[in-house]
Design an enzyme around this catalytic site. Structure first.
Site, PDB file in Angstrom:
ATOM      1  N   GLU A 515      -9.153 -24.222   7.305  1.00  0.00           N
ATOM      2  CA  GLU A 515      -9.898 -24.184   6.150  1.00  0.00           C
ATOM      3  C   GLU A 515      -9.228 -24.093   4.966  1.00  0.00           C
ATOM      4  OE1 GLU A 515     -13.112 -21.382   6.805  1.00  0.00           O
ATOM      5  OE2 GLU A 515     -14.375 -22.287   5.135  1.00  0.00           O
ATOM      6  N   GLU A 798     -11.476 -10.589   6.070  1.00  0.00           N
ATOM      7  CA  GLU A 798     -12.614 -11.269   5.903  1.00  0.00           C
ATOM      8  C   GLU A 798     -13.815 -10.513   6.185  1.00  0.00           C
ATOM      9  OE1 GLU A 798     -12.881 -15.228   8.041  1.00  0.00           O
ATOM     10  OE2 GLU A 798     -14.435 -15.661   6.771  1.00  0.00           O
TER      11      GLU A 798
HETATM   12  C1  BGC Z   1     -15.357 -18.977   4.043  1.00  0.00           C
HETATM   13  C2  BGC Z   1     -16.063 -17.751   3.134  1.00  0.00           C
HETATM   14  C3  BGC Z   1     -17.069 -18.541   2.342  1.00  0.00           C
HETATM   15  C4  BGC Z   1     -17.987 -18.882   3.183  1.00  0.00           C
HETATM   16  C5  BGC Z   1     -19.193 -19.583   2.687  1.00  0.00           C
HETATM   17  C6  BGC Z   1     -16.363 -19.279   5.049  1.00  0.00           C
HETATM   18  O1  BGC Z   1     -15.733 -20.062   5.990  1.00  0.00           O
HETATM   19  O2  BGC Z   1     -14.147 -18.493   4.568  1.00  0.00           O
HETATM   20  O3  BGC Z   1     -15.045 -16.919   2.626  1.00  0.00           O
HETATM   21  O4  BGC Z   1     -17.439 -17.924   1.275  1.00  0.00           O
HETATM   22  O5  BGC Z   1     -17.266 -19.967   4.233  1.00  0.00           O
HETATM   23  O6  BGC Z   1     -20.107 -19.623   3.783  1.00  0.00           O
END
Ligand code: BGC
Length: 924
Positions: A515, A798
């Site tokens: 990501e 997270e």
């Molecule tokens: C991210 C998050 C983000 C979110 C929104 C995730 O995959 O890591 O931090 O805010 O997606 O959907």
């Protein structure tokens, strides 16, 4: 004691040599510790050479004495002065008018310094000289061509090509600039030495719109006779894997770079070397594969010693291809500091959970690469894997990396081709690595606390063979915090590491899985904390351009910037709103009005987007266009679907409520921004809009008795935090209800990304600092301290429950151990536990307002503002007194607000006092 200007910068940068802005903003701060220190006047002088400046020949600019307290962002040429103009200036004559600053020509080299007059009207000595240069951004300045290998990069697993160009110089240069840009990750060398310390050059932008031109001073590396420029070009953000395992080549499938070396000799002549098809390249070099997500494969047997130095026979090397099939964006200046190596961490512990698999613990979740001394016979394969956490059996937990392979492979080479690559700026610190084959991956990066080495070693690796190279964007540490609670100090360290790991060219959500994207929501909630921790003025100036580049024509900001999602993503509350929150936060932290001026129209367009989707009722709909939102992302109570993703409908805090609250907030910020930059009519219009949206919000979501729809903690937090209700009685009821919702759950939060940052600030603001402290210091799940106590967290996670000793790992689908959003508590730690915040934009006036909470005996916080260091330290002393010591930097004033005391105004200087202590207890 006297006064001297220090810390001279142009456009937030120290001695930049490739500015795009030809009227850069010049700033300094005063070093003056006397009480009441301030500047009453200044004089800037500038010359086209260091010698002229020293000799007092100010051939470029002399402002003369300017009566002004301002030491920030003085635009080049914007002050009428006595100095002459030289050929470096684009236009002669006409004088230097305030209204029309004179631009400098491309490549203009400016040496400048400043003197100031102090509060008593006495002049300071001259500051040390500073320097800046304008880059070659005029049409025709760059003659270099974009070159690359002939092979498209569609497939994964292709080798990294190496390029070289030999040329002869008649003499050693007196000045040399190597300008370069790339679609890919570029590493350039001059006669075998790195051209500069920057990594991942030229950084990440939307390459279809702009690509940075970077520059290095390479004069010390060049000599008379034969010289060689070398380049390696990996796929990087341009063509590497992005978002999904099979999503490659987002911006194109032909990587390319350009390079232009401009050399000046003592006799006034010059020489230019450009990239073109006379450069040679090979794909038979040691880097066999490189990808940010997946890792690097390095075959040391294929090293070609001397390939980028004179005298190398480039047999079989092919002619470089001029790449036309590529984006054609404008070259832009690099605004922010580059990504660089920042620190080396030693491996602290080695275990062997499975035979032959050695796991090293750095004791800190970090981002970067390892630096390894490896022992193996030629051809021996060594595999390097990474993890943020360990499984109970001591092996690596890698499920949370999802499809990112995050694995490097090193094939040992012959002793004769020993890898002795030098790492500029790190020469001393590497000396502790034993003489050996040293490997440090160059075109990838990982998020990890642990690494595992396995393979055909001739001697098992020891801790002394393993170091962690911490890599992130350059941004100076500005904040410091410490208090009597060691867990709070650990939390402060963790949220700093969260920023260090994720401020990597853009503010990313996470640094380890597939990501690593510039999520606006995460960045929006954390940006204020980030601006306390480090100087992010330039970093965010750059990222705001990425945000603006991605903005939709109808005004909607996107979820991520640069936007690489192959699907629509825009207009989501708390995420898209970063487009207004970030510039406003930069203005408050650094007094930067330019970021507001530059982005004001984009900010206003965003609010109009809200206005359009909300329609005449001014309430964002729960169905139809503009109705889908992430909501209070990862809120603890959120029901989840079978994939572990929160279900939006029915999530605890209604998303139409959140969206309407953000609509009001953004309208309010745009009104404030308009006022700050003198757009009075806009200020009035947006302020009126904000009032109307707040009224609509109350009608729709707040009962006459003060209940907020959904009755969630976050619902009350946004209502109170964004000032959507003013009536004191309703406010009191809401605060009470919010407190009830927290207390009835034993101090536990139900908030997610949007609600959590507001918890402690809102409770403190509305008289419940006692409860804020209770939540802050809570040890049970869910809480900040729980992650530390139960999971030995060294970064922010997270999820509140990314791991627990009772339930193990959270859902691996989204389980980063380096995600800064919940680190947004940092702003409250600086502002309330320590007690520092800006009372006026840019800390021209500072608010010291510590609220000494139960269980904390002392705290101290300091902040290097653009005016100098502001600091506070308080201690509860016996006899119910509170001792407070603070420093107000020169050229600023402060207001001190202590509980139970009348606020007092303070001039710059040091202040120490002891006052009667008022207990922080429930005030309602
Ligand atoms: C991210 C998050 C983000 C979110 C929104 C995730 O995959 O890591 O931090 O805010 O997606 O959907």
């Amino acid at each position: 004691m006297s006064c001297i200007p220090v810390g001279l910068v142009a456009e937030f940068l120290e001695n930049p040599i490739c500015l795009e802005n030809r009227t850069p903003r010049l700033s300094w701060r005063l070093d003056d510790s006397r009480a009441g220190a301030r500047q009453t006047a200044y004089r800037i002088v500038a010359a086209s050479s260091a010698a002229s400046l020293e000799a007092g020949d100010h051939d470029l600019w002399d402002t003369g004495k300017v009566a002004s307290e301002n030491s920030l962002d003085i635009v080049w040429g914007a002050i009428q002065g006595g100095g002459g103009l030289s050929s470096a200036v684009g236009r002669r004559g006409g004088g230097l008018e305030t209204a029309s600053p004179l631009p400098l020509r491309s490549r203009a080299s400016v040496f400048w310094r400043v003197m100031v007059w102090d509060k008593d009207g006495n002049p300071s000595p001259w500051s040390a000289a500073a320097h800046f240069e304008i880059g070659p951004f005029a049409p025709g300045d760059i003659a270099a061509e974009w070159i690359g290998s002939a092979r498209p990069r569609d497939k994964a697993g292709l080798p990294v090509p190496m390029f070289r160009k030999a040329f002869t110089l008649a003499a050693a240069p007196v000045k040399a600039r190597l300008y370069a840009s790339a679609f890919g990750d570029l590493a350039m060398s001059v006669n075998g030495s790195p051209a500069g310390a920057d990594l991942f050059v030229p950084g990440w932008t939307d390459y279809r719109r702009r690509v940075p031109l970077v520059a290095w001073d390479v004069a010390p590396l060049l000599r008379a006779g034969e010289n060689v420029l070398g380049a390696m070009l990996a796929d990087g953000w341009f063509a590497g894997t992005m978002v999904w395992p099979d999503h490659r080549c987002h911006y194109g499938n032909r990587t390319a770079f350009l390079a232009q070396l401009e050399v000046e000799f003592a006799d006034g002549t010059s020489h230019v070397v450009v990239s073109d098809d006379s450069w040679r390249y090979t794909e038979r070099g040691p880097v066999r594969d490189a990808d940010h997500y997946n890792g690097e494969t390095y075959d040391a047997r294929l090293e070609m010693p001397g390939w980028d130095a004179p005298g190398f026979a480039a047999r079989g090397w092919r002619r470089a291809a001029v790449v036309e099939d590529r984006p054609h964006p404008a070259l832009c200046g690099r605004i922010a500091g580059p990504v660089r190596r920042q620190e080396l961490l030693p491996a602290r512990r080695r275990t062997e959970p499975q035979p032959g698999r050695y796991v090293f613990d750095f004791g800190q979740n970090m981002v970067g690469v390892p630096r390894l001394a490896l022992h193996g016979r030629p051809g021996a394969k060594i595999t390097i894997r990474y993890a943020e956490m360990l499984n109970p059996d001591g092996t690596l937990y890698t499920a949370n990396y999802r499809t990112a392979k995050s694995t490097d492979v090193y094939i040992c080479g012959l002793a004769a081709t020993k890898n002795t690559k030098s790492h500029k700026g790190f020469a001393d610190s590497v000396s502790s690595v034993p003489e050996n084959e040293t490997y440090e991956p160059r075109f990838t990066y990982h998020g990890f606390r642990y690494i595992e080495l396995s393979g055909e070693f001739s001697a098992p690796p020891e801790c002394g063979d393993v170091q962690g190279v911490v890599i992130h964007s350059d941004m100076a540490q500005t904040g410091a915090f410490e208090c009597s609670d060691p867990l709070a100090n650990r939390l402060w360290s963790n949220l700093n590491w969260g920023q260090r790991g994720n401020y990597f060219e853009v503010p990313t959500d996470c640094p380890q899985r597939d990501e690593r994207l510039g999520w606006l929501g995460d960045a929006q909630v954390f940006v204020r904390t980030a601006a306390y921790n480090r100087n992010i003025a330039a970093f965010m100036e750059k990222w705001m351009r990425d945000i603006a580049d991605a903005q939709h024509a109808d005004g909607a900001f996107t979820d991520i910037a640069p936007d690489v999602f192959p699907f629509e993503n825009h207009g989501h509350c708390g995420y898209a709103d970063a487009g207004v929150v970030v510039p406003w936060t930069m203005y408050m932290a650094y007094g930067d009005k330019d970021i507001l001026r530059e982005h004001f129209d984009a900010m206003a367009r965003w609010v109009r987007w809200w206005e359009r989707v909300a329609g005449p009722g001014l309430v964002v709909p729960y169905r139809g266009e503009g109705s889908w939102h992430y909501g209070d992302w990862l809120a603890v109570d959120c029901p989840v679907d079978e994939d572990g993703n929160p279900i939006r409908e029915g999530a605890p805090t209604p998303t139409d409520l959140l969206a309407t609250a953000y609509f009001a907030r953004s309208a309010g910020i745009v009104a404030d921004a308009a006022r700050a930059i003198g757009r009075t009519a806009d200020a009035r219009r947006f302020a009126a809009l904000r009032r109307r949206v707040a009224a609509a919000y109350r009608r729709e979501f707040v009962t006459p008795g003060g209940r907020v729809a959904g009755d969630t903690q976050t619902g009350y937090l946004v209502t109170l935090g964004f000032g959507l209700v003013e009536d004191p009685e309703t406010v009191a009821r809401m605060v009470d209800r919010l407190a009830f919702l927290v207390e009835s759950r034993d101090g536990s939060l139900t908030t997610g990304f949007l609600g959590t940052p507001l918890v402690c600030p809102v409770l403190t603001r509305f008289g419940r600092a006692d409860l804020a402290y209770r939540i802050f210091r809570r040890r049970k799940y869910p809480s900040w301290f729980f992650q530390i106590l139960d999971g030995d967290a060294t970064t922010m996670w997270e999820r509140w429950n990314s791991y627990s000793s009772r339930h193990g790992f959270g859902d691996a689908n989204m389980n980063s151990f380096n995600h800064y959003a919940y680190g947004a508590i940092g702003e409250w730690m600086y502002e309330t536990v320590g007690g520092i915040s800006p009372a006026e934009p840019g800390f021209r006036k500072i608010r010291f307002a510590p609220v000494p909470g139960v269980g904390i005996d002392w705290a101290k916080a300091s902040l290097l503002t653009r005016h100098g260091t502001a600091s506070i330290r308080w201690r509860k002393s016996s006899g119910g007194r509170l001792a407070v010591d603070l420093v107000v930097p020169p050229n600023t004033t402060a207001i001190l607000e202590l509980p139970g005391q009348e606020p007092r105004e303070l001039p710059s200087g040091r202040h120490a006092m002891a006052v009667r202590r008022t207990c922080v207890r429930r005030q309602r």
